[in-house]
Enzyme design. Structure first.
Site, PDB file in Angstrom:
ATOM      1  N   LYS A 120      -0.155  -0.635   6.125  1.00 39.69           N
ATOM      2  CA  LYS A 120       0.396   0.543   5.584  1.00 39.69           C
ATOM      3  C   LYS A 120       1.725   1.060   6.625  1.00 39.69           C
ATOM      4  CE  LYS A 120      -0.657   4.304   8.492  1.00 39.69           C
ATOM      5  NZ  LYS A 120      -1.472   5.850   8.865  1.00 39.69           N
ATOM      6  N   ASP A 138      -2.892   6.406   4.082  1.00 37.26           N
ATOM      7  CA  ASP A 138      -3.525   6.886   5.050  1.00 37.26           C
ATOM      8  C   ASP A 138      -4.720   7.669   4.975  1.00 37.26           C
ATOM      9  OD1 ASP A 138      -2.495   9.184   3.566  1.00 37.26           O
ATOM     10  OD2 ASP A 138      -1.272   9.728   5.354  1.00 37.26           O
TER      11      ASP A 138
END
Length: 212
Positions: A120, A138
């Site tokens: 991420k 997220d």
């Protein structure tokens, strides 16, 4: 959800916010990298308060490395998990100096080899600092993708891959920011503000509410 509906969704999100970006404060790829490492399980507001004090003092791999773990902790101790984050940041600075000439690499493999940098974080840096199409999924993006029907998936990686495949190409570069901001301020977790949502008529969520 069909392609035409996705095009209309992202057209409206773009019309509402033509130049979306991260809410983390940064001026260089390195500052962004450190801010994103610090943002894990923390708010952007909380990270900005810390980096607004840190970066005027140290904002390069060499200068932050010179602070050492204990010195860095003094600046980031208001952020959750600051002990482990301080250690990761110092190790990352060391690796950047030793292997990359003090520069942030612009490829996934080298980024993910840095301590504290997962998929991420790498995606955020690749997208925001280097302008590469990437999707940093997220909790907000995961929720919006599933709730709206844009790109449903059982886990973060599945949603990421579906978004990369299904988001129309003209919107791909900024889609990450549109989705995260939409999830943060409109399509919120407990009380989605369906009554104030610009894509309510296109969304496939079956339990829409009139919250403004």
């Amino acid at each position: 959800m069909n392609r035409e509906k996705r095009i209309e969704i992202f057209t409206r999100l773009r019309d509402n916010n033509p130049n979306p970006t991260t809410e983390l404060n940064y001026s260089t790829p390195f500052e962004l990298l450190i801010a994103v490492i610090l943002s894990a399980q923390a708010t952007d507001v909380g990270v900005n308060k810390a980096t607004d004090k840190l970066y005027p003092v140290a904002n390069t791999p060499a200068s932050i490395f010179a602070l050492g773990v204990d010195g860095l902790k003094e600046y980031i101790k208001t952020i959750g998990l600051f002990n482990s984050k301080a250690e990761n940041v110092i190790k990352t600075c060391q690796l950047l100096l030793e292997k990359h000439g003090g520069e942030v690499p612009d490829n996934r493999e080298d980024l993910e080899a840095l301590p504290g940098v997962g998929r991420k974080t790498a995606n955020v840096v690749l997208n925001t600092a280097f302008g590469q199409p990437a999707m940093a999924v997220d909790t907000h993006i995961f929720r919006v993708s599933n709730r709206t029907g844009i790109a449903p998936g059982k886990n973060v990686l599945e949603v990421e891959k579906r978004l990369m495949r299904l988001v129309p190409r003209e919107f791909l570069l900024d889609a990450h920011h549109w989705l995260i901001l939409h999830g943060r301020y409109v399509c919120t977790a407990r009380k989605p503000r369906c009554g104030a949502c610009p894509i309510e008529d296109l969304c496939e969520f079956k339990q829409k509410r009139d919250y403004q």
